[in-house]
Design a protein around this motif. Sequence first.
Motif, PDB file in Angstrom:
ATOM      1  N   HIS A   1      -3.270 -26.270 -19.162  1.00  0.00           N
ATOM      2  CA  HIS A   1      -4.668 -26.534 -19.653  1.00  0.00           C
ATOM      3  C   HIS A   1      -5.378 -25.304 -19.882  1.00  0.00           C
ATOM      4  O   HIS A   1      -6.132 -25.131 -20.970  1.00  0.00           O
ATOM      5  CB  HIS A   1      -5.282 -27.532 -18.585  1.00  0.00           C
ATOM      6  CG  HIS A   1      -6.699 -27.827 -19.271  1.00  0.00           C
ATOM      7  ND1 HIS A   1      -7.249 -28.413 -20.242  1.00  0.00           N
ATOM      8  CD2 HIS A   1      -7.874 -27.535 -18.643  1.00  0.00           C
ATOM      9  CE1 HIS A   1      -8.386 -28.765 -20.407  1.00  0.00           C
ATOM     10  NE2 HIS A   1      -8.878 -27.974 -19.316  1.00  0.00           N
ATOM     11  N   GLN A   2      -5.303 -24.357 -19.081  1.00  0.00           N
ATOM     12  CA  GLN A   2      -5.856 -22.906 -19.338  1.00  0.00           C
ATOM     13  C   GLN A   2      -5.404 -22.593 -20.683  1.00  0.00           C
ATOM     14  O   GLN A   2      -6.262 -21.731 -21.487  1.00  0.00           O
ATOM     15  CB  GLN A   2      -5.857 -21.948 -18.239  1.00  0.00           C
ATOM     16  CG  GLN A   2      -6.409 -22.258 -16.946  1.00  0.00           C
ATOM     17  CD  GLN A   2      -6.171 -21.279 -16.092  1.00  0.00           C
ATOM     18  OE1 GLN A   2      -5.048 -21.330 -15.407  1.00  0.00           O
ATOM     19  NE2 GLN A   2      -7.079 -20.569 -15.506  1.00  0.00           N
ATOM     20  N   ALA A   3      -3.940 -22.386 -20.823  1.00  0.00           N
ATOM     21  CA  ALA A   3      -3.297 -21.879 -22.354  1.00  0.00           C
ATOM     22  C   ALA A   3      -4.174 -22.510 -23.312  1.00  0.00           C
ATOM     23  O   ALA A   3      -4.105 -22.108 -24.505  1.00  0.00           O
ATOM     24  CB  ALA A   3      -1.960 -21.868 -22.114  1.00  0.00           C
TER      25      ALA A   3
ATOM     26  N   ILE B   1      -0.301 -30.275 -10.106  1.00  0.00           N
ATOM     27  CA  ILE B   1      -1.431 -29.765 -10.489  1.00  0.00           C
ATOM     28  C   ILE B   1      -1.616 -28.380 -10.792  1.00  0.00           C
ATOM     29  O   ILE B   1      -2.235 -28.209 -11.863  1.00  0.00           O
ATOM     30  CB  ILE B   1      -2.383 -30.074  -9.227  1.00  0.00           C
ATOM     31  CG1 ILE B   1      -2.524 -31.677  -8.903  1.00  0.00           C
ATOM     32  CG2 ILE B   1      -3.955 -29.613  -9.298  1.00  0.00           C
ATOM     33  CD1 ILE B   1      -3.034 -32.251  -7.657  1.00  0.00           C
ATOM     34  N   ARG B   2      -1.085 -27.523 -10.026  1.00  0.00           N
ATOM     35  CA  ARG B   2      -0.931 -26.124 -10.632  1.00  0.00           C
ATOM     36  C   ARG B   2      -0.414 -26.042 -12.084  1.00  0.00           C
ATOM     37  O   ARG B   2      -1.294 -25.322 -12.839  1.00  0.00           O
ATOM     38  CB  ARG B   2      -0.155 -25.123  -9.631  1.00  0.00           C
ATOM     39  CG  ARG B   2      -0.287 -23.804  -9.900  1.00  0.00           C
ATOM     40  CD  ARG B   2       0.623 -23.062  -8.857  1.00  0.00           C
ATOM     41  NE  ARG B   2       1.812 -23.053  -9.378  1.00  0.00           N
ATOM     42  CZ  ARG B   2       2.476 -22.471 -10.497  1.00  0.00           C
ATOM     43  NH1 ARG B   2       1.963 -21.695 -11.235  1.00  0.00           N
ATOM     44  NH2 ARG B   2       3.726 -22.688 -10.915  1.00  0.00           N
ATOM     45  N   SER B   3       0.460 -26.423 -12.337  1.00  0.00           N
ATOM     46  CA  SER B   3       1.203 -26.412 -13.479  1.00  0.00           C
ATOM     47  C   SER B   3       0.367 -26.955 -14.556  1.00  0.00           C
ATOM     48  O   SER B   3       0.091 -26.489 -15.737  1.00  0.00           O
ATOM     49  CB  SER B   3       2.705 -27.114 -13.693  1.00  0.00           C
ATOM     50  OG  SER B   3       3.528 -26.688 -12.825  1.00  0.00           O
TER      51      SER B   3
ATOM     52  N   LYS C   1      -8.332 -20.200 -21.820  1.00  0.00           N
ATOM     53  CA  LYS C   1      -8.915 -19.525 -20.778  1.00  0.00           C
ATOM     54  C   LYS C   1      -8.173 -18.905 -19.684  1.00  0.00           C
ATOM     55  O   LYS C   1      -8.312 -18.771 -18.304  1.00  0.00           O
ATOM     56  CB  LYS C   1      -9.835 -20.664 -19.922  1.00  0.00           C
ATOM     57  CG  LYS C   1     -10.963 -21.342 -20.669  1.00  0.00           C
ATOM     58  CD  LYS C   1     -12.169 -20.628 -20.792  1.00  0.00           C
ATOM     59  CE  LYS C   1     -13.410 -21.441 -21.803  1.00  0.00           C
ATOM     60  NZ  LYS C   1     -14.567 -20.537 -21.736  1.00  0.00           N
ATOM     61  N   GLN C   2      -7.166 -18.109 -19.964  1.00  0.00           N
ATOM     62  CA  GLN C   2      -6.236 -17.600 -19.228  1.00  0.00           C
ATOM     63  C   GLN C   2      -6.829 -16.384 -18.150  1.00  0.00           C
ATOM     64  O   GLN C   2      -6.343 -16.039 -17.136  1.00  0.00           O
ATOM     65  CB  GLN C   2      -5.209 -16.810 -20.032  1.00  0.00           C
ATOM     66  CG  GLN C   2      -4.230 -17.969 -20.671  1.00  0.00           C
ATOM     67  CD  GLN C   2      -4.310 -18.005 -22.216  1.00  0.00           C
ATOM     68  OE1 GLN C   2      -5.830 -17.992 -22.476  1.00  0.00           O
ATOM     69  NE2 GLN C   2      -3.725 -18.846 -23.056  1.00  0.00           N
TER      70      GLN C   2
END
Length: 76
Positions: free
Chosen positions: A36-38, A29-31, A42-43
């Motif tokens: 997804h942020q990248a 989930i973290r990965s 939205k980093q």
Amino acid sequence: DILDIAKIESGQLPVNVDQVNIHLLFEEIRSFFIEHQAKIGKQQINFHLQANCPASPFIVETDKIKLKQILINLIG
């Protein structure tokens, strides 16, 4: 999803129960969220996942795919 819950309760949607290592699931989930942020640029949003589980493999019996989707929906 309410419809999925109704389907599970009526036996129309199978639940695939298996042994799941919660630590590995949380890492997936973290990965997922970091990737997804990248993708969406939205980093700057800090995503930190902390589990207060025993350090050794923490195994539960559940439907991994459904649990993962629930957690992704809650976090999202």
